[in-house]
Design a protein around this motif. Structure first.
Motif, PDB file in Angstrom:
ATOM      1  N   TYR A   1       0.836  -1.191   0.000  1.00  0.00           N
ATOM      2  CA  TYR A   1       0.000   0.000   0.000  1.00  0.00           C
ATOM      3  C   TYR A   1       0.877   1.249   0.000  1.00  0.00           C
ATOM      4  O   TYR A   1       2.096   1.179   0.235  1.00  0.00           O
ATOM      5  CB  TYR A   1      -0.918   0.011   1.235  1.00  0.00           C
ATOM      6  N   ILE A   2       0.249   2.377  -0.270  1.00  0.00           N
ATOM      7  CA  ILE A   2       0.948   3.663  -0.266  1.00  0.00           C
ATOM      8  C   ILE A   2       0.680   4.358   1.059  1.00  0.00           C
ATOM      9  O   ILE A   2      -0.471   4.467   1.498  1.00  0.00           O
ATOM     10  CB  ILE A   2       0.506   4.537  -1.447  1.00  0.00           C
ATOM     11  N   GLU A   3       1.750   4.803   1.680  1.00  0.00           N
ATOM     12  CA  GLU A   3       1.664   5.509   2.958  1.00  0.00           C
ATOM     13  C   GLU A   3       2.485   6.786   2.839  1.00  0.00           C
ATOM     14  O   GLU A   3       3.714   6.737   2.819  1.00  0.00           O
ATOM     15  CB  GLU A   3       2.189   4.624   4.088  1.00  0.00           C
ATOM     16  N   GLY A   4       1.804   7.909   2.716  1.00  0.00           N
ATOM     17  CA  GLY A   4       2.509   9.169   2.525  1.00  0.00           C
ATOM     18  C   GLY A   4       3.251   9.190   1.202  1.00  0.00           C
ATOM     19  O   GLY A   4       2.661   9.012   0.138  1.00  0.00           O
ATOM     20  N   GLU A   5       4.559   9.348   1.260  1.00  0.00           N
ATOM     21  CA  GLU A   5       5.387   9.417   0.061  1.00  0.00           C
ATOM     22  C   GLU A   5       6.127   8.106  -0.198  1.00  0.00           C
ATOM     23  O   GLU A   5       7.101   8.084  -0.950  1.00  0.00           O
ATOM     24  CB  GLU A   5       6.400  10.557   0.195  1.00  0.00           C
ATOM     25  N   HIS A   6       5.667   7.021   0.417  1.00  0.00           N
ATOM     26  CA  HIS A   6       6.363   5.746   0.287  1.00  0.00           C
ATOM     27  C   HIS A   6       5.429   4.627  -0.171  1.00  0.00           C
ATOM     28  O   HIS A   6       4.226   4.650   0.112  1.00  0.00           O
ATOM     29  CB  HIS A   6       7.004   5.344   1.613  1.00  0.00           C
ATOM     30  N   LEU A   7       6.021   3.662  -0.846  1.00  0.00           N
ATOM     31  CA  LEU A   7       5.353   2.408  -1.172  1.00  0.00           C
ATOM     32  C   LEU A   7       5.798   1.385  -0.132  1.00  0.00           C
ATOM     33  O   LEU A   7       6.995   1.159   0.047  1.00  0.00           O
ATOM     34  CB  LEU A   7       5.734   1.944  -2.573  1.00  0.00           C
ATOM     35  N   VAL A   8       4.838   0.787   0.563  1.00  0.00           N
ATOM     36  CA  VAL A   8       5.129  -0.119   1.663  1.00  0.00           C
ATOM     37  C   VAL A   8       4.763  -1.544   1.264  1.00  0.00           C
ATOM     38  O   VAL A   8       3.718  -1.780   0.656  1.00  0.00           O
ATOM     39  CB  VAL A   8       4.349   0.276   2.933  1.00  0.00           C
ATOM     40  N   GLY A   9       5.634  -2.478   1.602  1.00  0.00           N
ATOM     41  CA  GLY A   9       5.363  -3.889   1.342  1.00  0.00           C
ATOM     42  C   GLY A   9       5.614  -4.728   2.580  1.00  0.00           C
ATOM     43  O   GLY A   9       6.608  -4.507   3.287  1.00  0.00           O
ATOM     44  N   LYS A  10       4.718  -5.681   2.854  1.00  0.00           N
ATOM     45  CA  LYS A  10       4.849  -6.558   4.011  1.00  0.00           C
ATOM     46  C   LYS A  10       4.437  -7.977   3.648  1.00  0.00           C
ATOM     47  O   LYS A  10       3.465  -8.174   2.921  1.00  0.00           O
ATOM     48  CB  LYS A  10       3.951  -6.091   5.170  1.00  0.00           C
ATOM     49  N   TRP A  11       5.176  -8.956   4.166  1.00  0.00           N
ATOM     50  CA  TRP A  11       4.706 -10.326   4.160  1.00  0.00           C
ATOM     51  C   TRP A  11       4.197 -10.634   5.559  1.00  0.00           C
ATOM     52  O   TRP A  11       4.917 -10.452   6.547  1.00  0.00           O
ATOM     53  CB  TRP A  11       5.806 -11.304   3.771  1.00  0.00           C
ATOM     54  N   LEU A  12       2.952 -11.109   5.628  1.00  0.00           N
ATOM     55  CA  LEU A  12       2.288 -11.353   6.899  1.00  0.00           C
ATOM     56  C   LEU A  12       1.997 -12.840   7.071  1.00  0.00           C
ATOM     57  O   LEU A  12       1.774 -13.559   6.095  1.00  0.00           O
ATOM     58  CB  LEU A  12       0.975 -10.565   6.975  1.00  0.00           C
ATOM     59  N   THR A  13       1.999 -13.285   8.325  1.00  0.00           N
ATOM     60  CA  THR A  13       1.660 -14.664   8.642  1.00  0.00           C
ATOM     61  C   THR A  13       0.777 -14.699   9.887  1.00  0.00           C
ATOM     62  O   THR A  13       0.683 -13.708  10.617  1.00  0.00           O
ATOM     63  CB  THR A  13       2.918 -15.514   8.911  1.00  0.00           C
ATOM     64  N   ILE A  14       0.145 -15.825  10.115  1.00  0.00           N
ATOM     65  CA  ILE A  14      -0.652 -15.999  11.329  1.00  0.00           C
ATOM     66  C   ILE A  14       0.257 -16.305  12.514  1.00  0.00           C
ATOM     67  O   ILE A  14       0.096 -15.749  13.601  1.00  0.00           O
ATOM     68  CB  ILE A  14      -1.686 -17.126  11.142  1.00  0.00           C
ATOM     69  N   ASN A  15       1.248 -17.158  12.276  1.00  0.00           N
ATOM     70  CA  ASN A  15       2.180 -17.545  13.337  1.00  0.00           C
ATOM     71  C   ASN A  15       3.519 -16.838  13.146  1.00  0.00           C
ATOM     72  O   ASN A  15       3.937 -16.558  12.018  1.00  0.00           O
ATOM     73  CB  ASN A  15       2.395 -19.056  13.340  1.00  0.00           C
ATOM     74  N   GLU A  16       4.183 -16.580  14.243  1.00  0.00           N
ATOM     75  CA  GLU A  16       5.489 -15.922  14.187  1.00  0.00           C
ATOM     76  C   GLU A  16       6.509 -16.839  13.530  1.00  0.00           C
ATOM     77  O   GLU A  16       6.524 -18.053  13.762  1.00  0.00           O
ATOM     78  CB  GLU A  16       5.950 -15.544  15.590  1.00  0.00           C
ATOM     79  N   GLY A  17       7.373 -16.261  12.691  1.00  0.00           N
ATOM     80  CA  GLY A  17       8.378 -17.058  11.998  1.00  0.00           C
ATOM     81  C   GLY A  17       9.522 -17.479  12.895  1.00  0.00           C
ATOM     82  O   GLY A  17       9.839 -16.808  13.881  1.00  0.00           O
ATOM     83  N   ASN A  18      10.146 -18.588  12.552  1.00  0.00           N
ATOM     84  CA  ASN A  18      11.278 -19.099  13.322  1.00  0.00           C
ATOM     85  C   ASN A  18      12.622 -18.650  12.776  1.00  0.00           C
ATOM     86  O   ASN A  18      13.652 -18.875  13.417  1.00  0.00           O
ATOM     87  CB  ASN A  18      11.237 -20.634  13.353  1.00  0.00           C
ATOM     88  N   LEU A  19      12.623 -18.053  11.592  1.00  0.00           N
ATOM     89  CA  LEU A  19      13.876 -17.684  10.946  1.00  0.00           C
ATOM     90  C   LEU A  19      13.924 -16.193  10.634  1.00  0.00           C
ATOM     91  O   LEU A  19      12.897 -15.552  10.427  1.00  0.00           O
ATOM     92  CB  LEU A  19      14.052 -18.476   9.651  1.00  0.00           C
ATOM     93  N   LYS A  20      15.147 -15.672  10.582  1.00  0.00           N
ATOM     94  CA  LYS A  20      15.383 -14.296  10.157  1.00  0.00           C
ATOM     95  C   LYS A  20      16.453 -14.311   9.070  1.00  0.00           C
ATOM     96  O   LYS A  20      17.308 -15.198   9.037  1.00  0.00           O
ATOM     97  CB  LYS A  20      15.827 -13.434  11.341  1.00  0.00           C
ATOM     98  N   TYR A  21      16.400 -13.299   8.195  1.00  0.00           N
ATOM     99  CA  TYR A  21      17.266 -13.288   7.021  1.00  0.00           C
ATOM    100  C   TYR A  21      18.004 -11.960   6.884  1.00  0.00           C
ATOM    101  O   TYR A  21      17.456 -10.905   7.207  1.00  0.00           O
ATOM    102  CB  TYR A  21      16.442 -13.544   5.755  1.00  0.00           C
ATOM    103  N   GLU A  22      19.214 -12.054   6.377  1.00  0.00           N
ATOM    104  CA  GLU A  22      20.011 -10.863   6.083  1.00  0.00           C
ATOM    105  C   GLU A  22      20.591 -11.001   4.681  1.00  0.00           C
ATOM    106  O   GLU A  22      21.392 -11.890   4.409  1.00  0.00           O
ATOM    107  CB  GLU A  22      21.147 -10.712   7.097  1.00  0.00           C
ATOM    108  N   VAL A  23      20.164 -10.127   3.776  1.00  0.00           N
ATOM    109  CA  VAL A  23      20.612 -10.176   2.386  1.00  0.00           C
ATOM    110  C   VAL A  23      21.784  -9.218   2.206  1.00  0.00           C
ATOM    111  O   VAL A  23      21.737  -8.070   2.654  1.00  0.00           O
ATOM    112  CB  VAL A  23      19.464  -9.812   1.428  1.00  0.00           C
TER     113      VAL A  23
END
Length: 276
Positions: A201-223
């Motif tokens: 969605y658009i929020e102010g002057e930015h385009l925002v993107g999110k991946w959502l889940t029902i349960n909290e994820g077990n992993l984190k990533y660093e690119v």
């Protein structure tokens, strides 16, 4: 810094094609994509829900307006109009286990009849105005946030040309996904055991993107990028190259894996020694 690198060194050069070749090629690849969509047996996601999942797996936002050399601002304002139309087709989409997200299958062909207008389209090392221009910013964002989840990118195309110098870049070079209807698609497969929901969605002057889940994820990533270099090619120009990797961590911060993602090779359309 200009240097040679034997790890991913690759000679690339501009490709010149006639208008007839470009037209016929586009017709062929567009038709082939339609066959793939309906004949391969893939299960594509289609369910959109207004109620969003509560857990944010990863989110990122990018500025909608950037001052780019020789680019009229009206192209960027029109880009925002185009993105708003496309958002209606994918915001809230749910990818269930075993399903595939197809960027163009969901959005459809951008046409003036649907309300799309002229925006900036990258074209063989330059840019031009075209219906639906600017939607690459949306595919870039989706690709970037997907790299920070266990979802699997099964189809993605890198940009063949590096058009503009870095300006307040916060992501590694080559971390986007170019899109051309419909044969340069972004496809994401859910091989996990839980559903993911995309919020864009658009929020102010930015385009925002999110991946959502029902349960909290077990992993984190660093690119991150490795072996970034610029190279003078045999035909006189320069190329820009790198490899993208990502580190996978457990919830408590333990490094589990450092995996290869992709490599990028692009022809530079500006001098590599430009001052900031």
């Amino acid at each position: 810094m200009i240097k040679q690198n034997s790890i991913i060194s690759k000679n690339i050069k501009p490709i010149k094609r006639t208008r007839a070749r470009i037209f016929l090629g586009k017709c062929f690849y567009t038709f082939r994509r339609h066959i793939q969509w309906y004949m391969t047996g893939k299960k594509y996601c289609r369910l959109i829900e207004e109620d969003l999942y509560t857990n944010v797996y990863f989110e990122h936002k990018t500025p909608l307006i950037r001052k780019l050399k020789d680019v009229d601002m009206w192209l960027q304002y029109n880009k925002i109009k185009n993105i708003k139309i496309a958002l209606k087709k994918i915001n809230g989409i749910i990818i269930k286990p075993g399903e595939t997200f197809s960027y163009w299958r969901l959005i459809g062909k951008p046409t003036a009849k649907k309300g799309y207008t002229d925006g900036m389209i990258l074209f063989y090392g330059g840019f031009k105005a075209g219906i639906g221009g600017g939607l690459c910013q949306l595919s870039n964002l989706i690709y970037w946030i997907t790299l920070h989840t266990p979802l699997k990118v099964v189809e993605r195309y890198r940009h063949s040309y590096d058009i503009f110098p870095d300006s307040n870049r916060t992501q590694p070079f080559g971390s986007g996904a170019t899109c051309v209807y419909n044969y340069r698609d972004l496809q994401i497969y859910n091989e996990t055991q839980q559903a993911f929901q995309l919020a864009v969605y658009i929020e102010g002057e930015h385009l925002v993107g999110k991946w959502l889940t029902i349960n909290e994820g077990n992993l984190k990533y660093e690119v991150y990028e490795k072996d970034h270099y610029m190279k003078q090619e045999f035909w006189g120009g320069y190329s820009r190259n790198n490899i993208l990797h990502r580190k996978i961590f457990s919830r408590d911060g333990e490094l589990l894996e450092d995996e290869y993602l992709t490599e990028n090779h692009a022809i530079m359309m500006y001098e590599p020694f430009l001052e900031e």
